[in-house]
Design a protein around this motif. Structure first.
Motif, short mmCIF file in Angstrom:
data_model
loop_
_atom_site.label_atom_id
_atom_site.label_comp_id
_atom_site.label_asym_id
_atom_site.label_seq_id
_atom_site.Cartn_x
_atom_site.Cartn_y
_atom_site.Cartn_z
N ILE A 45 68.59 -53.75 -9.56
CA ILE A 45 69.47 -52.69 -9.07
C ILE A 45 69.94 -52.95 -7.63
O ILE A 45 70.88 -52.31 -7.16
CB ILE A 45 68.81 -51.31 -9.16
CG1 ILE A 45 67.48 -51.26 -8.39
CG2 ILE A 45 68.60 -50.91 -10.61
CD1 ILE A 45 66.86 -49.87 -8.33
N GLU A 46 69.28 -53.88 -6.94
CA GLU A 46 69.72 -54.29 -5.59
C GLU A 46 69.41 -55.76 -5.40
O GLU A 46 68.35 -56.24 -5.83
CB GLU A 46 69.02 -53.49 -4.49
CG GLU A 46 69.46 -52.06 -4.36
CD GLU A 46 68.81 -51.35 -3.18
OE1 GLU A 46 68.44 -52.05 -2.21
OE2 GLU A 46 68.68 -50.12 -3.24
N ASN A 47 70.35 -56.46 -4.75
CA ASN A 47 70.17 -57.87 -4.39
C ASN A 47 70.68 -57.99 -2.96
O ASN A 47 71.85 -57.73 -2.68
CB ASN A 47 70.98 -58.76 -5.34
CG ASN A 47 71.01 -60.22 -4.89
OD1 ASN A 47 70.91 -60.54 -3.72
ND2 ASN A 47 71.20 -61.12 -5.85
N ARG A 98 66.86 -64.38 -1.44
CA ARG A 98 67.23 -63.03 -1.82
C ARG A 98 66.01 -62.13 -2.03
O ARG A 98 64.90 -62.60 -2.33
CB ARG A 98 68.07 -63.03 -3.09
CG ARG A 98 69.25 -63.97 -3.06
CD ARG A 98 70.19 -63.71 -1.90
NE ARG A 98 70.88 -62.42 -2.01
CZ ARG A 98 71.79 -62.01 -1.13
NH1 ARG A 98 72.11 -62.76 -0.08
NH2 ARG A 98 72.38 -60.85 -1.31
N ALA A 99 66.22 -60.83 -1.85
CA ALA A 99 65.19 -59.81 -2.09
C ALA A 99 65.78 -58.76 -3.03
O ALA A 99 66.99 -58.52 -3.03
CB ALA A 99 64.75 -59.18 -0.78
N TYR A 100 64.91 -58.12 -3.81
CA TYR A 100 65.41 -57.29 -4.90
C TYR A 100 64.68 -55.95 -5.00
O TYR A 100 63.51 -55.82 -4.63
CB TYR A 100 65.22 -58.00 -6.24
CG TYR A 100 65.81 -59.37 -6.33
CD1 TYR A 100 67.14 -59.56 -6.71
CD2 TYR A 100 65.05 -60.50 -6.03
CE1 TYR A 100 67.68 -60.83 -6.79
CE2 TYR A 100 65.58 -61.77 -6.10
CZ TYR A 100 66.91 -61.93 -6.49
OH TYR A 100 67.45 -63.20 -6.57
N ARG A 101 65.42 -54.97 -5.54
CA ARG A 101 64.82 -53.76 -6.11
C ARG A 101 65.13 -53.78 -7.60
O ARG A 101 66.18 -54.25 -8.03
CB ARG A 101 65.39 -52.48 -5.50
CG ARG A 101 64.86 -52.14 -4.13
CD ARG A 101 65.32 -50.75 -3.73
NE ARG A 101 64.57 -49.71 -4.45
CZ ARG A 101 65.05 -48.48 -4.67
NH1 ARG A 101 66.27 -48.15 -4.28
NH2 ARG A 101 64.31 -47.59 -5.30
N LEU A 105 60.59 -55.17 -0.44
CA LEU A 105 61.38 -55.59 -1.59
C LEU A 105 60.67 -56.72 -2.32
O LEU A 105 59.74 -57.33 -1.81
CB LEU A 105 62.76 -56.05 -1.11
CG LEU A 105 63.64 -54.96 -0.47
CD1 LEU A 105 64.85 -55.60 0.21
CD2 LEU A 105 64.10 -53.95 -1.51
N LEU A 106 61.12 -56.97 -3.54
CA LEU A 106 60.54 -58.06 -4.32
C LEU A 106 61.20 -59.39 -3.95
O LEU A 106 62.39 -59.45 -3.66
CB LEU A 106 60.75 -57.80 -5.81
CG LEU A 106 60.06 -56.55 -6.38
CD1 LEU A 106 60.44 -56.36 -7.84
CD2 LEU A 106 58.55 -56.67 -6.24
N MET A 107 60.40 -60.43 -3.99
CA MET A 107 60.93 -61.78 -3.74
C MET A 107 61.40 -62.38 -5.06
O MET A 107 61.01 -61.94 -6.14
CB MET A 107 59.84 -62.65 -3.12
CG MET A 107 59.30 -62.14 -1.79
SD MET A 107 57.91 -63.12 -1.17
CE MET A 107 58.72 -64.67 -0.83
N HIS A 108 62.26 -63.39 -4.93
CA HIS A 108 62.77 -64.08 -6.11
C HIS A 108 61.61 -64.64 -6.95
O HIS A 108 61.65 -64.59 -8.19
CB HIS A 108 63.71 -65.21 -5.68
CG HIS A 108 64.46 -65.82 -6.83
ND1 HIS A 108 65.63 -65.27 -7.32
CD2 HIS A 108 64.21 -66.92 -7.57
CE1 HIS A 108 66.06 -66.01 -8.33
NE2 HIS A 108 65.24 -67.02 -8.50
#
Length: 205
Positions: free
Chosen positions: A55-57, A73-76, A195-198
């Motif tokens: 939902i987010e990058n 990149r980091a993610y939700r 945030l989550l890592m790749h």
């Protein structure tokens, strides 16, 4: 008609991509769902290998990583989690029936409720002993209810009970609605920080 502008692309997974978790992550339900089902408030956990949607990058901001690399990149993410809830399962029963007497109720949720004080609205309670009510089937020990009255009513003085020192507190009665202990599916989202890592995610190819 002008052609629509495609969404921007970034290195790594794109918003809307379905991926899988390499590890368990902390998630939370939406506020609307929490308001309806307080039992699901707090930190929840999606287990490893859960399918989630990006939902987010955004840039991770980590030093020493090429900005064109997916690892930058980091993610939700959002996913689905089956959670225990108490669902209303019947009609409201007025305190005048004297069904839900304080001394015959055991608090179930929230935990650690003070039984020496009136139970608050929306507290989940269970019957300690069977109850026979005229015109109704016998309600068995352990039957679950949600408190729907703001304050219980004294069965002797016929007035609201405001605290544990009020006359008639132990025999006061509540308005309640039957509930079912069940599970429901909820959309949950990972935290904005961290945030989550790749490397926390993978594709199931």
């Amino acid at each position: 008609m002008l052609p629509s502008t495609p969404p921007p692309t970034h290195p790594g997974y794109q918003v809307g991509d379905e991926v899988y978790l390499k590890k368990a992550i902390v998630v939370s339900a939406t506020q609307d769902d929490i308001d309806r089902f307080p039992r699901i408030a707090g930190k929840l956990e999606l287990p490893p290998d859960s399918c989630v949607t990006i939902i987010e990058n955004q840039p991770g901001g980590w030093t020493g990583i090429d900005s064109t690399s997916p690892e930058s990149r980091a993610y939700r993410v959002a996913g689905t989690l089956d959670l225990p809830v108490y669902e209303d399962d019947g009609e409201n029963i007025d305190s005048k029936t004297k069904l839900a007497q304080h001394s015959n109720l055991r608090p179930v949720f929230p935990p650690n409720v003070d039984t020496n004080q009136p139970f608050k609205m929306d507290t989940i309670v269970a019957l300690i002993n069977d109850v026979n009510v005229r015109g109704r089937a016998t309600l068995k020990r352990g039957a679950l209810f949600r408190i729907t009255s703001e304050r219980p009513i004294s069965t002797t003085a016929h007035q609201e009970i405001r605290d544990g020192r009020s006359p008639g507190f132990k025999t006061c009665c509540y308005s309640v609605i039957p509930v079912e202990d069940t599970t429901a599916s909820f959309t949950v989202k990972s935290a904005k920080n961290p945030l989550l890592m790749h490397s926390d995610l993978y594709r199931n190819t």
